[in-house]
Design a protein around this motif. Structure first.
Motif, mmCIF file in Angstrom:
data_model
loop_
_atom_site.group_PDB
_atom_site.id
_atom_site.type_symbol
_atom_site.label_atom_id
_atom_site.label_comp_id
_atom_site.label_asym_id
_atom_site.label_seq_id
_atom_site.Cartn_x
_atom_site.Cartn_y
_atom_site.Cartn_z
ATOM 1 N N GLY A 12 33.549 -35.762 -11.729
ATOM 2 C CA GLY A 12 34.379 -34.683 -12.259
ATOM 3 C C GLY A 12 35.813 -35.175 -12.412
ATOM 4 O O GLY A 12 36.104 -36.372 -12.258
ATOM 5 N N SER A 26 43.403 -28.004 -9.424
ATOM 6 C CA SER A 26 44.262 -28.300 -8.282
ATOM 7 C C SER A 26 45.676 -28.702 -8.662
ATOM 8 O O SER A 26 46.532 -28.827 -7.800
ATOM 9 C CB SER A 26 43.630 -29.407 -7.441
ATOM 10 O OG SER A 26 43.431 -30.536 -8.241
ATOM 11 N N ALA A 28 46.674 -31.697 -9.772
ATOM 12 C CA ALA A 28 46.863 -33.007 -9.141
ATOM 13 C C ALA A 28 48.066 -33.713 -9.755
ATOM 14 O O ALA A 28 48.610 -33.278 -10.762
ATOM 15 C CB ALA A 28 45.604 -33.847 -9.328
ATOM 16 N N THR A 185 34.599 -33.788 -7.905
ATOM 17 C CA THR A 185 34.367 -32.506 -8.576
ATOM 18 C C THR A 185 34.400 -31.386 -7.543
ATOM 19 O O THR A 185 33.941 -31.555 -6.411
ATOM 20 C CB THR A 185 33.050 -32.500 -9.382
ATOM 21 O OG1 THR A 185 32.810 -31.184 -9.891
ATOM 22 C CG2 THR A 185 31.862 -32.957 -8.566
ATOM 23 N N VAL A 189 31.659 -25.303 -11.074
ATOM 24 C CA VAL A 189 31.081 -24.987 -12.374
ATOM 25 C C VAL A 189 29.611 -25.421 -12.434
ATOM 26 O O VAL A 189 29.278 -26.574 -12.172
ATOM 27 C CB VAL A 189 31.900 -25.671 -13.500
ATOM 28 C CG1 VAL A 189 31.226 -25.500 -14.847
ATOM 29 C CG2 VAL A 189 33.310 -25.074 -13.550
ATOM 30 N N GLY A 226 39.034 -38.912 0.412
ATOM 31 C CA GLY A 226 40.132 -39.831 0.098
ATOM 32 C C GLY A 226 40.299 -39.908 -1.400
ATOM 33 O O GLY A 226 39.530 -39.301 -2.151
#
Ligand code: APR
Length: 243
Positions: A12, A26, A28, A185, A189, A226
């Protein structure tokens, strides 16, 4: 554990986060998440495309241009390395890479046995004649379909409410899998979020590699947390070194 013969890997947005592509949920890389500028319903549904095709085409033209400046990272490269090495390591062995990503980075890293289940930015689909075309430029100006000439090209992306691509191939690969690995991921979904349960039902080992635990984390036998560029190459190295 004996070495798995058939490995199915699901990736993902997290696998591409360190290539500079924002994840969906998120935000990122310290930036806003992709959907923050646009509500999902405004750009990623068939209804949105009917309601405001210019908005949708402009959005995807922007994404298509942006991903072409990004480069595969160490996680993409490690998965391509695993696919090449596995048949030599385990006779008859295979690695199938199912990705929800539409960014082309797995292909550019060298993965061949690749199923982009949510479509691809670098492809256009003609809704008039059902042909597909490698596409790098914009669609906003309604270019003619190279096959039938109709101005009916849309992004070759699976929108919310549409059926993901190649589900039969995915189910065939899952039915053979000894090991299922989910990488980067959130498990939000479906149907991809349900693959781990499918894997458990057929008795495969299951491993999650992610920055944070996904929603379906409890279904996995093992979880390693991580950044993908560290934990994915580490896992691949470990697997390739296992006698
Ligand atoms: N390394 C590993 N994992 C990461 C990293 C990283 N550097 N950065 C973020 N992640 C993880 C997050 O912890 C999160 O679990 O990646 C996951 C990203 O989740 P989502 O943004 O929800 O992306 P994804 O699961 O791919 O979304 C699925 O939703 O909007 C649709 O069609 C779109 O394919 C997409 C689908």
């Amino acid at each position: 554990m004996s070495l798995p013969q058939h490995i199915v890997i699901l990736t993902g947005a997290g696998v591409s986060a360190e290539s500079g592509i924002d994840t969906f949920r998120s935000g990122a890389n310290g930036g806003p998440s992709l959907w923050e500028q646009h509500r999902v319903e405004d750009v990623a549904t068939p209804e949105a495309f009917v309601r405001d095709p210019d908005l949708v085409l402009r959005f995807y033209d922007m994404r298509r241009a942006a991903i072409q400046e990004k480069l595969p990272n160490a996680a993409h490269r490690a998965l391509a390395r695993l696919e090449r090495a596995w048949p030599a390591k385990v006779p008859g062995g295979s690695v199938t890479l199912v990705t929800q990503n539409v960014d082309d980075l797995h292909r550019r890293a060298g993965s061949d046995n690749l199923i982009p289940m949510h479509g691809q930015h670098l492809s256009a689909w003609c809704t008039a004649c059902d042909s597909r075309h490698a596409w790098t430029g914009p669609l906003i100006d309604r270019p003619p379909c190279p096959t039938c000439g109709t101005a009916a090209l849309r992004p070759d992306i699976v929108w919310f409410g549409e059926v993901p691509y190649r589900m039969d191939d995915i189910h065939d690969a899952m039915a053979r899998a000894d090991l299922f690995v989910s990488i980067g991921t959130s498990g939000a979904v479906y149907p991809a979020a349900g693959f781990v349960r499918l894997a458990r039902e057929i008795g495969a080992e299951t491993l999650e590699l992610n920055l944070d635990r996904s929603q379906g984390s409890a279904w996995f036998h093992d979880t390693r947390l991580g950044p993908a560029t560290q934990i994915v190459p580490d896992w691949v190295d470990e697997l390739l070194k296992t006698p």
